[in-house]
Scaffold this motif. Structure first.
Motif, PDB file in Angstrom:
ATOM      1  N   VAL A  28       3.809  16.827   6.530  1.00 37.28           N
ATOM      2  CA  VAL A  28       2.802  15.893   6.016  1.00 37.28           C
ATOM      3  C   VAL A  28       3.413  14.979   4.961  1.00 37.28           C
ATOM      4  O   VAL A  28       3.182  13.760   4.950  1.00 37.28           O
ATOM      5  CB  VAL A  28       1.600  16.664   5.414  1.00 37.28           C
ATOM      6  CG1 VAL A  28       0.664  15.713   4.674  1.00 37.28           C
ATOM      7  CG2 VAL A  28       0.835  17.388   6.505  1.00 37.28           C
ATOM      8  N   SER A  32       3.702  10.947   5.364  1.00 28.79           N
ATOM      9  CA  SER A  32       2.947  10.138   4.410  1.00 28.79           C
ATOM     10  C   SER A  32       3.873   9.170   3.685  1.00 28.79           C
ATOM     11  O   SER A  32       3.528   8.003   3.476  1.00 28.79           O
ATOM     12  CB  SER A  32       2.244  11.030   3.379  1.00 28.79           C
ATOM     13  OG  SER A  32       1.341  11.903   4.001  1.00 28.79           O
ATOM     14  N   ARG A  37      -0.556   6.874   3.363  1.00 29.58           N
ATOM     15  CA  ARG A  37      -1.551   7.946   3.204  1.00 29.58           C
ATOM     16  C   ARG A  37      -2.321   8.228   4.487  1.00 29.58           C
ATOM     17  O   ARG A  37      -2.576   9.376   4.831  1.00 29.58           O
ATOM     18  CB  ARG A  37      -2.545   7.581   2.110  1.00 29.58           C
ATOM     19  CG  ARG A  37      -1.944   7.500   0.719  1.00 29.58           C
ATOM     20  CD  ARG A  37      -3.033   7.290  -0.314  1.00 29.58           C
ATOM     21  NE  ARG A  37      -2.442   7.036  -1.622  1.00 29.58           N
ATOM     22  CZ  ARG A  37      -2.134   5.826  -2.062  1.00 29.58           C
ATOM     23  NH1 ARG A  37      -2.373   4.772  -1.298  1.00 29.58           N
ATOM     24  NH2 ARG A  37      -1.600   5.656  -3.251  1.00 29.58           N
ATOM     25  N   LYS A  38      -2.739   7.155   5.171  1.00 30.04           N
ATOM     26  CA  LYS A  38      -3.542   7.343   6.373  1.00 30.04           C
ATOM     27  C   LYS A  38      -2.780   8.159   7.402  1.00 30.04           C
ATOM     28  O   LYS A  38      -3.356   9.018   8.094  1.00 30.04           O
ATOM     29  CB  LYS A  38      -3.938   5.993   6.967  1.00 30.04           C
ATOM     30  CG  LYS A  38      -4.887   6.116   8.149  1.00 30.04           C
ATOM     31  CD  LYS A  38      -5.341   4.750   8.630  1.00 30.04           C
ATOM     32  CE  LYS A  38      -6.303   4.878   9.815  1.00 30.04           C
ATOM     33  NZ  LYS A  38      -6.770   3.554  10.299  1.00 30.04           N
ATOM     34  N   ILE A  41      -2.892  11.787   6.388  1.00 31.82           N
ATOM     35  CA  ILE A  41      -4.209  12.362   6.650  1.00 31.82           C
ATOM     36  C   ILE A  41      -4.380  12.655   8.137  1.00 31.82           C
ATOM     37  O   ILE A  41      -4.903  13.709   8.528  1.00 31.82           O
ATOM     38  CB  ILE A  41      -5.325  11.413   6.181  1.00 31.82           C
ATOM     39  CG1 ILE A  41      -5.267  11.229   4.657  1.00 31.82           C
ATOM     40  CG2 ILE A  41      -6.691  11.954   6.600  1.00 31.82           C
ATOM     41  CD1 ILE A  41      -5.469  12.500   3.867  1.00 31.82           C
ATOM     42  N   THR A  44      -2.400  15.626   9.057  1.00 37.65           N
ATOM     43  CA  THR A  44      -3.124  16.797   8.551  1.00 37.65           C
ATOM     44  C   THR A  44      -4.271  17.172   9.480  1.00 37.65           C
ATOM     45  O   THR A  44      -4.476  18.359   9.791  1.00 37.65           O
ATOM     46  CB  THR A  44      -3.686  16.510   7.140  1.00 37.65           C
ATOM     47  OG1 THR A  44      -2.593  16.296   6.240  1.00 37.65           O
ATOM     48  CG2 THR A  44      -4.528  17.674   6.641  1.00 37.65           C
ATOM     49  N   LEU A  45      -5.030  16.175   9.932  1.00 33.09           N
ATOM     50  CA  LEU A  45      -6.124  16.435  10.871  1.00 33.09           C
ATOM     51  C   LEU A  45      -5.592  17.017  12.176  1.00 33.09           C
ATOM     52  O   LEU A  45      -6.210  17.906  12.775  1.00 33.09           O
ATOM     53  CB  LEU A  45      -6.898  15.141  11.149  1.00 33.09           C
ATOM     54  CG  LEU A  45      -7.722  14.597   9.974  1.00 33.09           C
ATOM     55  CD1 LEU A  45      -8.318  13.237  10.328  1.00 33.09           C
ATOM     56  CD2 LEU A  45      -8.832  15.576   9.593  1.00 33.09           C
ATOM     57  N   TYR A 113      -1.557  11.768  14.975  1.00 32.72           N
ATOM     58  CA  TYR A 113      -2.541  12.840  15.095  1.00 32.72           C
ATOM     59  C   TYR A 113      -2.097  13.845  16.163  1.00 32.72           C
ATOM     60  O   TYR A 113      -2.114  15.067  15.939  1.00 32.72           O
ATOM     61  CB  TYR A 113      -3.904  12.244  15.468  1.00 32.72           C
ATOM     62  CG  TYR A 113      -4.965  13.273  15.789  1.00 32.72           C
ATOM     63  CD1 TYR A 113      -5.486  14.105  14.795  1.00 32.72           C
ATOM     64  CD2 TYR A 113      -5.454  13.410  17.086  1.00 32.72           C
ATOM     65  CE1 TYR A 113      -6.459  15.048  15.088  1.00 32.72           C
ATOM     66  CE2 TYR A 113      -6.433  14.350  17.392  1.00 32.72           C
ATOM     67  CZ  TYR A 113      -6.923  15.157  16.391  1.00 32.72           C
ATOM     68  OH  TYR A 113      -7.880  16.091  16.683  1.00 32.72           O
ATOM     69  N   LEU A 161      -6.981  21.444   4.660  1.00 34.15           N
ATOM     70  CA  LEU A 161      -7.350  20.025   4.590  1.00 34.15           C
ATOM     71  C   LEU A 161      -7.290  19.515   3.154  1.00 34.15           C
ATOM     72  O   LEU A 161      -6.767  18.420   2.892  1.00 34.15           O
ATOM     73  CB  LEU A 161      -8.757  19.823   5.151  1.00 34.15           C
ATOM     74  CG  LEU A 161      -8.895  19.686   6.664  1.00 34.15           C
ATOM     75  CD1 LEU A 161     -10.372  19.703   7.055  1.00 34.15           C
ATOM     76  CD2 LEU A 161      -8.238  18.397   7.158  1.00 34.15           C
ATOM     77  N   GLY A 165      -4.351  17.150   2.137  1.00 31.98           N
ATOM     78  CA  GLY A 165      -4.894  15.834   1.825  1.00 31.98           C
ATOM     79  C   GLY A 165      -4.355  15.321   0.502  1.00 31.98           C
ATOM     80  O   GLY A 165      -4.012  14.138   0.368  1.00 31.98           O
ATOM     81  N   ALA A 168      -0.734  14.339   1.021  1.00 34.14           N
ATOM     82  CA  ALA A 168      -0.665  13.043   1.710  1.00 34.14           C
ATOM     83  C   ALA A 168      -0.988  11.908   0.757  1.00 34.14           C
ATOM     84  O   ALA A 168      -0.337  10.838   0.802  1.00 34.14           O
ATOM     85  CB  ALA A 168      -1.637  13.037   2.894  1.00 34.14           C
ATOM     86  N   TRP A 169      -1.976  12.104  -0.098  1.00 35.57           N
ATOM     87  CA  TRP A 169      -2.393  11.052  -1.020  1.00 35.57           C
ATOM     88  C   TRP A 169      -1.279  10.671  -1.983  1.00 35.57           C
ATOM     89  O   TRP A 169      -0.947   9.496  -2.155  1.00 35.57           O
ATOM     90  CB  TRP A 169      -3.631  11.495  -1.798  1.00 35.57           C
ATOM     91  CG  TRP A 169      -4.100  10.466  -2.789  1.00 35.57           C
ATOM     92  CD1 TRP A 169      -3.837  10.413  -4.124  1.00 35.57           C
ATOM     93  CD2 TRP A 169      -4.904   9.308  -2.507  1.00 35.57           C
ATOM     94  NE1 TRP A 169      -4.414   9.321  -4.706  1.00 35.57           N
ATOM     95  CE2 TRP A 169      -5.078   8.624  -3.729  1.00 35.57           C
ATOM     96  CE3 TRP A 169      -5.487   8.805  -1.346  1.00 35.57           C
ATOM     97  CZ2 TRP A 169      -5.819   7.438  -3.820  1.00 35.57           C
ATOM     98  CZ3 TRP A 169      -6.234   7.633  -1.442  1.00 35.57           C
ATOM     99  CH2 TRP A 169      -6.392   6.968  -2.660  1.00 35.57           C
TER     100      TRP A 169
END
Length: 208
Positions: A28, A32, A37-38, A41, A44-45, A113, A161, A165, A168-169
């Motif tokens: 991740v 990232s 970031r997206k 995320i 991660t999903l 994804y 998550l 998250g 990732a941020w």
């Protein structure tokens, strides 16, 4: 219902496990940093979607096959290692560029994804970990073991998550800088490729 005390202990353990350096959170972080970031995320999903599969497998008892069958374990881990090497190949040959817009961007997001799903599902150690970890918090005296396992798996996914998250941020700040420099993108691609190779080798030599 699972006692609230058990839930609290389980969530604490799950967050600690998600924070511990490992293939998934490193994955991740690199994605990232490389794509923003997206991207982190979405990866991660994808990873958590894979965890849904592992939760279902463990709840139905299928994961025991990978724990008892050397052949099944080796086949799945070989597939996983080969996929990671494929990702490494793509990273090493990637050119410095920004993600495109509209259709191209949607395709890139979809790939990230899907990448998370495949990486998680093809790691047999995740299924075996769930098989060893989740039952410790299930109690036949409070209801169906299968339902409890599904609930615990869902709680583990929520913890993952949240932690991933955050990873990732913050890694996204590095990604914003990397996007402005072709040289930085090239270096990050090489780093990501190296990480994939290391993860592939780690998976390939892993034992049950």
């Amino acid at each position: 219902m699972i006692p609230i005390e058990t839930v609290a202990i389980f969530l604490t353990a799950s967050v600690a496990l998600a924070l511990a350096p490992g293939p998934d959170n490193i994955f991740v972080l690199t994605q990232s940093a490389l794509y923003g970031r997206k991207a982190g995320i979405l990866v991660t999903l994808g990873l958590c979607t894979g965890l849904l599969v592992h939760t279902a497998i463990v709840s139905l008892g299928v994961a025991a096959i990978f724990q008892t069958s050397v052949l099944a374990f080796n086949i799945l881990k070989t597939v996983g290692a080969l996929y990671l090497l494929y990702l490494a190949y793509q990273a090493f040959r990637a050119r410095a560029t920004r993600l495109g817009e509209d259709t191209e961007e949607k395709q890139a997001w979809r790939k990230l994804y899907t990448r998370g799903i495949i990486m998680n599902i093809t790691n047999p150690k995740v299924a075996i970990f769930f098989l060893a970890f989740l039952p410790q918090f299930a109690n036949p005296a409070v209801g169906s073991i299968t339902i409890q396992m599904l609930m615990l798996g869902a709680l583990f996914i929520v913890a993952t998550l949240l932690v991933f998250g955050v990873v990732a941020w913050f890694a996204g700040f590095l990604g914003e800088w990397i996007k402005k420099s072709e040289k930085a993108q090239t270096i990050m691609n090489r780093v990501a490729g190296t990480v994939f190779v290391v993860l592939a080798l780690r998976l390939a030599v892993s034992e049950r």
